[in-house]
Write a protein that holds these residues in place. Structure first.
Motif, short mmCIF file in Angstrom:
data_model
loop_
_atom_site.label_atom_id
_atom_site.label_comp_id
_atom_site.label_asym_id
_atom_site.label_seq_id
_atom_site.Cartn_x
_atom_site.Cartn_y
_atom_site.Cartn_z
N ARG A 22 0.83 -1.08 0.21
CA ARG A 22 0.02 0.06 -0.06
C ARG A 22 1.03 1.25 0.04
NH1 ARG A 22 -5.37 -1.27 3.86
NH2 ARG A 22 -6.00 -3.14 2.98
N HIS A 23 1.98 1.45 -1.01
CA HIS A 23 2.56 2.55 -1.21
C HIS A 23 3.64 2.56 0.15
CE1 HIS A 23 0.96 4.09 -5.18
NE2 HIS A 23 0.03 3.77 -4.34
N GLY A 24 3.85 1.50 0.72
CA GLY A 24 4.63 1.69 2.02
C GLY A 24 4.07 1.64 3.23
N THR A 25 2.68 1.94 3.18
CA THR A 25 2.13 2.53 4.49
C THR A 25 1.84 1.03 5.34
OG1 THR A 25 -0.01 2.12 3.53
CG2 THR A 25 0.83 4.25 3.31
N LEU A 26 1.99 -0.11 4.72
CA LEU A 26 2.06 -1.29 5.79
C LEU A 26 3.21 -1.54 6.32
CD1 LEU A 26 -0.12 -3.98 3.74
CD2 LEU A 26 -0.80 -1.98 5.27
N ILE A 27 4.28 -0.94 6.19
CA ILE A 27 5.75 -1.00 6.80
C ILE A 27 5.70 0.11 7.85
CG2 ILE A 27 8.11 -1.01 6.56
CD1 ILE A 27 7.62 -2.21 3.71
N ALA A 28 5.82 -0.34 9.26
CA ALA A 28 6.14 0.95 9.86
C ALA A 28 7.53 1.61 9.93
CB ALA A 28 6.12 0.17 11.31
N PRO A 29 7.58 2.66 10.35
CA PRO A 29 8.85 3.40 10.00
C PRO A 29 10.05 2.72 10.92
CG PRO A 29 7.03 4.98 10.56
CD PRO A 29 6.69 3.68 10.81
N GLU A 30 9.65 2.31 11.94
CA GLU A 30 10.87 1.45 12.82
C GLU A 30 11.06 0.03 12.51
OE1 GLU A 30 6.66 0.96 14.91
OE2 GLU A 30 7.93 2.61 13.80
N ALA A 31 10.20 -0.58 11.42
CA ALA A 31 10.24 -2.21 11.36
C ALA A 31 11.79 -2.18 10.33
CB ALA A 31 9.14 -2.60 10.50
N GLU A 32 12.15 -3.29 10.70
CA GLU A 32 13.28 -3.79 9.57
C GLU A 32 12.86 -4.49 8.55
OE1 GLU A 32 16.62 -3.43 9.87
OE2 GLU A 32 17.03 -2.94 12.20
N VAL A 33 13.38 -4.31 7.28
CA VAL A 33 12.80 -4.87 6.21
C VAL A 33 13.77 -5.58 5.40
CG1 VAL A 33 11.89 -4.39 3.82
CG2 VAL A 33 11.08 -3.01 5.90
#
Length: 583
Positions: free
Chosen positions: A315-326
């Motif tokens: 969802r344009h990056g909105t499902l990734i929390a800012p603090e989450a490691e990817v």
């Protein structure tokens, strides 16, 4: 006197010996001989009514069978007609060979720069250059398609096709399956700054089936896998998102998820991969349930396994929390960080990397708990999400329609979905038994590929009921292939979600006050059109109208069924609202 074998005949023989079992196409003078050679050597040929449909059928067949897809077309216009389907296959990295006649004389009305056409959409152009080496060059095209997971255009110049060839002896032992690629692209990882997981599969044959990769095919520990191991050990709320590149690795991914306490999700194209697991969140992205979106947003570690993590899936990056490691694990170094930030890239086969990370030791709770398992069971599917049924005035709510179809249709099904405003309803509300039950040709996001997709999927999975979900726009674009469905005797259910418009444009531009006369259409009797092609057909305007579907399912199913569903269209779909933010 023995007539010498032509190069065209040698190409057909070599591909058949290499493992090609089914080919699709529209035959003209330029591909007549190579197509007949395929048939002579035991390949089933499926004639489509349009080259665009033929290319998409071959693409879908390859996706659902694990074999290399083959489509055969005439030079010039035959190839240009097929280009949308070829673009979809190339963008999806579908192992596929396009056999196209080629007029090399620039004075020919059939002459176009076929290499440039292929390269423009991401396919690999190759050419038969020497009749004496026809078998060798055909097998090289097969190797590139299979081992590198590429869509290959094998140009067959008319003069070379007709020249005498010479066999090289028995064809090498190969299989038509599209196995994990040992790509030369990994040789460039030093330039990209990505760590590489070493891959040690033996090079016997041209390919190994995705679900039969050798047990020794494991990624050896290195800096990248060691860092991923550390991240998994420290994660409290890990989520795995598996894409098409992970469809062969369910067992390994579930074992690693059990060890680390990870929840499991997929991109749309891999829908169904973890079906049956109590930790399956289904699809991530625009089609995600509210619960799945909540849990993915809450992750402190997201690992994409063979998954691009593109705008649809995140969802344009909105499902990734800012603090989450990817983290991304992928065979293609270029895929890492292409759409969202990646804190770590591991280049290697998904199965090999997951297996290397799953060793002895106790399991961590991670994201898992008894309460969360209950929530996933009770709230984890779209049909559990309350909604207000908007059926009325001669139209049925597409959610009500699709839930009812989900209840009616056999669970052993293979669902193929076209593109358009409607596409989320079948993608979200029609369940599938596993990843082999969903065929989603959406990398190019072209309207009109759905019916051809369903034909290719049906031929790859004859054990399952084929279901095609189309919008009215896509159904009318691909309508010639209704005859193909009937001719092949496929017991297919074609569901047309008809809002008498190009709904995506209506809901994108309408709220801004733009005129919509160019994207709205008068009613069309699609049921009558289908009957004219030999289908059984029902028109559905309310839930009671689905009784005709139930009757057809009782048998004998000797004709395919088209369900012309007149759906409500007052509101746009939220998944396309999200997608339009990126345009």
């Amino acid at each position: 006197m023995t007539v010498p074998e032509t190069a065209a005949a040698a190409v057909g023989r070599a591909l058949a010996a290499g493992g090609v079992r089914t080919a699709f196409g529209v035959v003209g003078s330029g591909n007549f001989h190579v197509t007949n050679a395929l048939v002579e050597h035991g390949v089933r040929f499926v004639a489509a009514r349009h080259e665009g449909g033929a290319a998409t059928m071959a693409d879908a067949y390859a996706r659902m069978s694990g074999e290399v897809g083959v489509v055969t077309v005439h030079q010039g216009p035959g190839l240009t007609n097929a280009m949308t389907g070829i673009a979809e296959a190339a963008k999806s990295r579908t192992p596929m060979i396009v056999l196209a006649g080629e007029a090399t004389d620039a004075r020919s009305n059939f002459h176009v720069d076929q290499d440039a056409l292929a390269a423009a959409v991401g396919a690999v152009p190759m050419r038969l250059t020497d009749a004496a080496r026809a078998e060798e060059q055909a097998l090289e095209a097969f190797r590139v398609a299979s081992r590198e997971r590429r869509t290959v255009l094998l140009n067959l110049p008319l003069d070379v096709q007709s020249a005498p060839s010479r066999p090289l002896g028995p064809a090498p032992a190969v299989t038509g399956a599209a196995g994990p690629v040992r790509s030369a692209a990994r040789d460039t990882t030093a330039q990209s700054g990505l760590a590489t997981a070493r891959d040690t599969t033996a090079g016997s044959g041209l390919a190994a089936a995705d679900d039969a990769t050798a047990e020794s095919d494991r990624a050896a520990p290195d800096d990248a896998t060691a860092e991923l191991r550390r991240l998994l050990a420290g994660a409290r709320r890990p989520v795995f998102v598996a894409g098409r590149g992970a469809r062969h690795a369910r067992r390994e991914l579930e074992a690693l998820a059990d060890r680390t306490g990870a929840l499991l999700a997929t991109s749309a194209v891999a829908k169904g991969l973890f079906r049956g697991s109590p930790w399956d969140l289904d699809v991530s992205g625009g089609f995600a349930t509210p619960l799945a979106a909540e849990l993915i947003r809450g992750a402190d570690l997201i690992v994409g396994w063979g998954c691009a993590l593109n705008m649809w899936t995140t969802r344009h990056g909105t499902l990734i929390a800012p603090e989450a490691e990817v983290v991304q694990v992928d065979l293609d170094p270029a895929a890492v960080g292409a759409h969202v930030r990646a804190d770590l890239g591991v280049v290697g086969d998904v199965r090999a990397v997951a297996a290397a990370l799953t060793g002895p030791g106790g399991a961590a709770p991670g994201y898992r708990s008894a309460e969360l398992a209950r929530r996933i069971r009770d709230e984890g599917r779209w049909r559990a999400v309350p909604y207000r049924d908007e059926s009325g005035a001669g139209r049925i709510d597409p959610r009500t329609l699709t839930i009812a179809l989900d209840d009616l249709l056999p669970s052993e099904r293979v669902v193929s979905v076209d593109s358009g405003n409607f596409m989320g309803y079948p993608s979200m509300f029609l369940d599938v038994p596993d990843a082999g039950g969903f065929c989603f040709t959406q990398a190019f996001q072209s309207v009109g590929l759905g019916l051809a997709t369903a034909i290719g999927a049906a031929l790859a999975r004859p054990d399952r009921l084929p279901v095609a979900a189309l919008g009215d726009g896509g159904a009318l674009m691909g309508i010639a292939e209704l005859e193909t469905v009937v001719r092949l005797g496929l017991p297919m259910v074609v569901v047309v979600y008809d809002d008498e418009a190009y709904g995506a444009e209506v809901h994108h531009f309408g709220p801004h006050g733009h005129a919509l006369g160019t994207v709205r259409f008068p009613p069309a009797d699609l049921a009558a059109i289908a009957r004219g092609h030999g289908f059984a057909a029902v028109t559905v305007t309310d839930a009671a109208g689905l009784a005709g579907v139930a009757e057809w399912l009782k048998g004998p199913r000797d004709r395919p069924l088209l369900v012309h569903a007149k759906i409500t269209g007052e509101r746009g779909s939220w998944w396309l609202e999200e997608a339009f933010k990126g345009h």
